[in-house]
Design a protein around this motif. Structure first.
Motif, PDB file in Angstrom:
ATOM      1  N   SER A   9      10.544  -7.451  -0.978  1.00 53.96           N
ATOM      2  CA  SER A   9       9.926  -8.574  -2.020  1.00 53.96           C
ATOM      3  C   SER A   9       8.816  -9.246  -1.133  1.00 53.96           C
ATOM      4  O   SER A   9       8.096 -10.075  -1.719  1.00 53.96           O
ATOM      5  CB  SER A   9      11.348  -9.377  -1.706  1.00 53.96           C
ATOM      6  OG  SER A   9      11.425  -9.982  -0.296  1.00 53.96           O
ATOM      7  N   LEU A  10       8.802  -9.084   0.171  1.00 55.14           N
ATOM      8  CA  LEU A  10       7.478  -9.667   1.032  1.00 55.14           C
ATOM      9  C   LEU A  10       6.080  -8.804   0.699  1.00 55.14           C
ATOM     10  O   LEU A  10       4.977  -9.209   0.829  1.00 55.14           O
ATOM     11  CB  LEU A  10       7.588  -9.606   2.365  1.00 55.14           C
ATOM     12  CG  LEU A  10       8.559 -10.546   2.909  1.00 55.14           C
ATOM     13  CD1 LEU A  10       9.060 -10.351   4.263  1.00 55.14           C
ATOM     14  CD2 LEU A  10       8.436 -11.971   2.446  1.00 55.14           C
ATOM     15  N   VAL A  11       6.366  -7.346   0.431  1.00 51.76           N
ATOM     16  CA  VAL A  11       5.223  -6.484   0.398  1.00 51.76           C
ATOM     17  C   VAL A  11       4.630  -6.534  -1.021  1.00 51.76           C
ATOM     18  O   VAL A  11       5.286  -6.693  -2.072  1.00 51.76           O
ATOM     19  CB  VAL A  11       5.641  -5.229   0.545  1.00 51.76           C
ATOM     20  CG1 VAL A  11       4.434  -3.987   0.272  1.00 51.76           C
ATOM     21  CG2 VAL A  11       6.180  -4.875   1.858  1.00 51.76           C
ATOM     22  N   SER A  12       3.393  -6.979  -1.235  1.00 53.91           N
ATOM     23  CA  SER A  12       2.575  -7.005  -2.374  1.00 53.91           C
ATOM     24  C   SER A  12       2.413  -5.523  -2.821  1.00 53.91           C
ATOM     25  O   SER A  12       1.946  -4.506  -2.216  1.00 53.91           O
ATOM     26  CB  SER A  12       1.300  -7.808  -2.106  1.00 53.91           C
ATOM     27  OG  SER A  12       0.594  -7.780  -3.286  1.00 53.91           O
ATOM     28  N   ASP A  13       2.214  -5.497  -4.475  1.00 52.78           N
ATOM     29  CA  ASP A  13       1.764  -4.377  -4.997  1.00 52.78           C
ATOM     30  C   ASP A  13       0.285  -4.173  -5.068  1.00 52.78           C
ATOM     31  O   ASP A  13      -0.302  -3.168  -5.283  1.00 52.78           O
ATOM     32  CB  ASP A  13       2.397  -4.104  -6.420  1.00 52.78           C
ATOM     33  CG  ASP A  13       3.947  -3.994  -6.363  1.00 52.78           C
ATOM     34  OD1 ASP A  13       4.454  -3.574  -5.296  1.00 52.78           O
ATOM     35  OD2 ASP A  13       4.552  -4.399  -7.231  1.00 52.78           O
ATOM     36  N   LYS A  14      -0.361  -5.285  -4.941  1.00 51.88           N
ATOM     37  CA  LYS A  14      -1.841  -5.357  -4.802  1.00 51.88           C
ATOM     38  C   LYS A  14      -2.435  -4.588  -3.557  1.00 51.88           C
ATOM     39  O   LYS A  14      -1.997  -4.381  -2.425  1.00 51.88           O
ATOM     40  CB  LYS A  14      -2.217  -6.855  -4.640  1.00 51.88           C
ATOM     41  CG  LYS A  14      -1.985  -7.623  -5.834  1.00 51.88           C
ATOM     42  CD  LYS A  14      -2.435  -8.892  -5.579  1.00 51.88           C
ATOM     43  CE  LYS A  14      -2.250  -9.919  -6.651  1.00 51.88           C
ATOM     44  NZ  LYS A  14      -2.539 -11.297  -6.507  1.00 51.88           N
ATOM     45  N   LYS A  15      -3.626  -3.909  -4.153  1.00 52.83           N
ATOM     46  CA  LYS A  15      -4.316  -3.144  -3.042  1.00 52.83           C
ATOM     47  C   LYS A  15      -5.223  -4.403  -2.209  1.00 52.83           C
ATOM     48  O   LYS A  15      -5.730  -5.155  -2.930  1.00 52.83           O
ATOM     49  CB  LYS A  15      -5.161  -2.117  -3.558  1.00 52.83           C
ATOM     50  CG  LYS A  15      -4.613  -0.965  -4.173  1.00 52.83           C
ATOM     51  CD  LYS A  15      -5.648   0.098  -4.116  1.00 52.83           C
ATOM     52  CE  LYS A  15      -4.954   1.407  -4.625  1.00 52.83           C
ATOM     53  NZ  LYS A  15      -5.508   2.343  -4.331  1.00 52.83           N
ATOM     54  N   THR A  16      -5.151  -3.935  -0.780  1.00 57.92           N
ATOM     55  CA  THR A  16      -5.615  -4.831   0.121  1.00 57.92           C
ATOM     56  C   THR A  16      -7.228  -4.262   0.288  1.00 57.92           C
ATOM     57  O   THR A  16      -7.196  -3.102   0.590  1.00 57.92           O
ATOM     58  CB  THR A  16      -4.910  -5.273   1.298  1.00 57.92           C
ATOM     59  OG1 THR A  16      -4.609  -4.462   2.081  1.00 57.92           O
ATOM     60  CG2 THR A  16      -3.756  -6.299   0.686  1.00 57.92           C
ATOM     61  N   ASN A  17      -8.078  -4.926   1.044  1.00 53.82           N
ATOM     62  CA  ASN A  17      -9.109  -4.541   1.608  1.00 53.82           C
ATOM     63  C   ASN A  17      -9.073  -4.614   2.987  1.00 53.82           C
ATOM     64  O   ASN A  17     -10.159  -4.619   3.667  1.00 53.82           O
ATOM     65  CB  ASN A  17     -10.335  -4.812   0.938  1.00 53.82           C
ATOM     66  CG  ASN A  17     -10.457  -6.565   0.928  1.00 53.82           C
ATOM     67  OD1 ASN A  17      -9.750  -7.017   1.449  1.00 53.82           O
ATOM     68  ND2 ASN A  17     -11.874  -7.058   0.559  1.00 53.82           N
TER      69      ASN A  17
END
Length: 152
Positions: A9-17
């Motif tokens: 639930s804390l982990v985002s599905d968005k790609k980070t840079n």
């Protein structure tokens, strides 16, 4: 809710840079170090020439504020600015990598020269001791009779 579910639930599905930002930070840090080395060279040369920063600004045909940025070591200098500095101050700016390598090479050469000197000194010492022992053996009589025969 399980630990795995909490974590997901804390982990985002968005790609980070994040990786790219860290690479950029490291690159900037290295560039800043080079800028600081250039700033030290420039300030040293200005002292040697007894120039002010305003004198340098006039010679470079830039504003005094630009020179302040250069000597603060925080400016990412263009190749054009670096070449101008080299030409006006007659100092190597673009050769920092080469200078560092040459410094290592010079240390290496000095180390080798010291080793060679030590070997030569040891060889000379051995040779002198050998020659001295030969002389002693030739000149030292085995008995009193031998001595009188040598003398005359």
């Amino acid at each position: 809710m399980t630990n795995k579910e909490k974590f997901l639930s804390l982990v985002s599905d968005k790609k980070t840079n994040t990786l790219e930002r860290n690479r950029e930070r490291i690159k900037n840090r290295l560039m800043l170090r080079e800028s600081q080395k250039i700033a030290i060279k420039v300030l040293t040369k200005l002292d040697e020439l007894k120039w002010t920063q305003r004198d340098l600004a006039n010679a470079l045909n830039v504003s005094p504020q630009q020179v302040t940025k250069i000597v603060s070591g925080k400016e990412n200098l263009t190749i054009d600015t670096q070449i101008k500095l080299q030409n006006v101050l007659n100092i190597p700016i673009l050769a920092t990598f080469y200078e560092k390598k040459m410094g290592v090479m010079e240390e290496w050469i000095l180390t080798i020269e010291k080793r060679v000197e030590k070997i030569v000194a040891q060889t000379n010492s051995f040779s002198n001791n050998y020659q001295a022992s030969k002389i002693v053996k030739v000149e030292k009589p085995a008995s009193t009779e031998d001595y009188f025969q040598m003398v005359g």
